[in-house]
Design a protein around this motif. Structure first.
Motif, PDB file in Angstrom:
ATOM      1  N   ILE A 211      39.367  41.221  59.246  1.00 39.87           N
ATOM      2  CA  ILE A 211      39.927  42.115  58.132  1.00 39.87           C
ATOM      3  C   ILE A 211      39.037  42.367  56.922  1.00 39.87           C
ATOM      4  O   ILE A 211      38.878  43.531  56.268  1.00 39.87           O
ATOM      5  N   LEU A 212      38.311  41.388  56.715  1.00 39.66           N
ATOM      6  CA  LEU A 212      37.625  41.132  55.405  1.00 39.66           C
ATOM      7  C   LEU A 212      36.130  41.736  55.443  1.00 39.66           C
ATOM      8  O   LEU A 212      35.548  41.893  54.560  1.00 39.66           O
ATOM      9  N   THR A 213      35.772  42.231  56.617  1.00 40.82           N
ATOM     10  CA  THR A 213      34.561  42.890  56.997  1.00 40.82           C
ATOM     11  C   THR A 213      34.704  44.442  56.540  1.00 40.82           C
ATOM     12  O   THR A 213      33.684  45.002  56.726  1.00 40.82           O
TER      13      THR A 213
ATOM     14  N   LYS B 188      39.332  29.645  49.915  1.00 40.51           N
ATOM     15  CA  LYS B 188      38.225  29.832  50.650  1.00 40.51           C
ATOM     16  C   LYS B 188      37.215  30.701  49.806  1.00 40.51           C
ATOM     17  O   LYS B 188      37.468  31.041  48.587  1.00 40.51           O
ATOM     18  N   THR B 189      36.497  31.400  50.592  1.00 39.08           N
ATOM     19  CA  THR B 189      35.582  32.213  49.923  1.00 39.08           C
ATOM     20  C   THR B 189      36.141  33.477  49.269  1.00 39.08           C
ATOM     21  O   THR B 189      36.059  33.838  48.256  1.00 39.08           O
TER      22      THR B 189
ATOM     23  N   PRO C 236      39.895  37.894  41.254  1.00 34.81           N
ATOM     24  CA  PRO C 236      38.951  39.161  42.087  1.00 34.81           C
ATOM     25  C   PRO C 236      38.571  38.556  43.444  1.00 34.81           C
ATOM     26  O   PRO C 236      38.061  39.691  44.371  1.00 34.81           O
ATOM     27  N   SER C 237      38.217  37.574  43.670  1.00 37.56           N
ATOM     28  CA  SER C 237      37.558  36.969  44.829  1.00 37.56           C
ATOM     29  C   SER C 237      38.345  36.933  46.164  1.00 37.56           C
ATOM     30  O   SER C 237      37.783  37.035  47.375  1.00 37.56           O
ATOM     31  N   ILE C 238      39.629  36.936  45.846  1.00 34.69           N
ATOM     32  CA  ILE C 238      40.609  36.814  47.072  1.00 34.69           C
ATOM     33  C   ILE C 238      41.303  38.156  47.494  1.00 34.69           C
ATOM     34  O   ILE C 238      41.793  38.765  46.357  1.00 34.69           O
TER      35      ILE C 238
ATOM     36  N   SER D  73      44.268  32.534  62.856  1.00 38.68           N
ATOM     37  CA  SER D  73      44.614  33.286  61.690  1.00 38.68           C
ATOM     38  C   SER D  73      43.307  33.707  60.830  1.00 38.68           C
ATOM     39  O   SER D  73      43.143  34.564  60.269  1.00 38.68           O
ATOM     40  N   GLU D  74      42.470  32.626  60.577  1.00 43.65           N
ATOM     41  CA  GLU D  74      41.396  32.710  59.851  1.00 43.65           C
ATOM     42  C   GLU D  74      40.446  33.559  60.384  1.00 43.65           C
ATOM     43  O   GLU D  74      39.620  34.398  59.717  1.00 43.65           O
TER      44      GLU D  74
END
Length: 256
Positions: free
Chosen positions: A196-198, A9-10, A45-47, A189-190
């Motif tokens: 978390i990714l914020t 994904k992104t 690096p994007s993951i 889950s997403e």
């Protein structure tokens, strides 16, 4: 990878174990692929995180018993070494991992889930470490991770009995973080991953290191490691952005 599907994904990935005809049972090839997948995702690096789930009615229903029946002591040691090595790399990876347990999570399957940071499960999931019923013990770290997670007494009961438990019981014991309807398992889950990714990327890595390394140290050594990680975060612009955003009453822009 014959047994894995990786959907990037992104800034996270969905990894699906695809061996449904064998209930996603672990063999040496599949375990090796899991290790290679983690390495591949870490190199991107994007993951920053990934979700691990299974295709069909099982997350992973154990190890490949038909194959294991052929093993002698040497092969048993080698198989255990492979599983322990791969699951350890997953556990210590800087990437956040969520096990989305869509069904049976038994033996090596539960051990795989225990190596992940967080575990979500559907109501009908069955959990257990039934190895003693085969004349074996958990070989991929289950005898070490489960007592650390839920305590020696409860872990001993599950390991010695070899009994399966429901997702509800797993939640009560602290093995499962959250029980989610099957149709919402991946979406929830997403959603967690998105939250978390914020947060600060370096802070998340440091927090995971503090937790994982601290579990294996004395309390004093763990706190010392926490102090070093905490202080080190002040040396980067991420903490300056986070603290500044709070004082300015705006959302932080942590970038990558």
């Amino acid at each position: 990878m014959p047994f894995l599907e990786i959907q990037k994904k992104t800034d996270y990935a969905l990894v699906t174990i695809k061996r449904p005809e064998a209930l996603n049972a672990l063999n040496a090839e599949l375990i090796t692929e899991i290790g290679e997948a983690v390495k591949t995702l870490e190199s991107d690096p994007s993951i920053r995180a990934f979700i691990l789930t299974g295709e069909g009615k099982a997350f992973v229903a154990g190890a490949d018993i038909a194959k294991m029946k052929e093993y002698g002591e040497k092969e048993g040691n080698q198989f255990s070494d492979l599983g322990q090595s791969v699951f350890r790399k997953l556990e210590l990876s800087p990437l956040v991992s969520v096990a989305a347990i869509n069904g049976f999570s038994l033996g090596g399957g539960l051990e795989l889930a225990l190596a992940c940071d967080i575990r979500y499960a559907v109501p009908g999931a069955k959990l257990g470490l039934p190895e003693v019923s085969l004349g074996l013990i958990p070989g991929f770290g289950g005898s070490q991770r489960l007592p650390r997670l839920i305590g020696v007494g409860r872990a001993s009961e599950l390991i010695f009995s070899g009994d399966m438990i429901t997702a509800d019981e797993g939640y009560r014991l602290g093995i499962i973080n959250k029980i989610i309807a099957p149709e919402d398992l991946i979406a929830e889950s997403e959603k967690l991953i998105s939250t978390i990714l914020t947060r600060g990327p370096l802070a998340i890595k440091a927090a995971k290191s503090a937790i994982r390394q601290g579990l294996e140290a004395t309390l004093d050594k763990g706190m010392d490691w926490e102090k070093q990680l905490f202080g080190g975060l002040f040396a980067n612009t991420e903490s300056k952005e986070g603290l500044g955003a709070f004082l300015e009453k705006r959302k932080p822009n942590f970038g990558g």
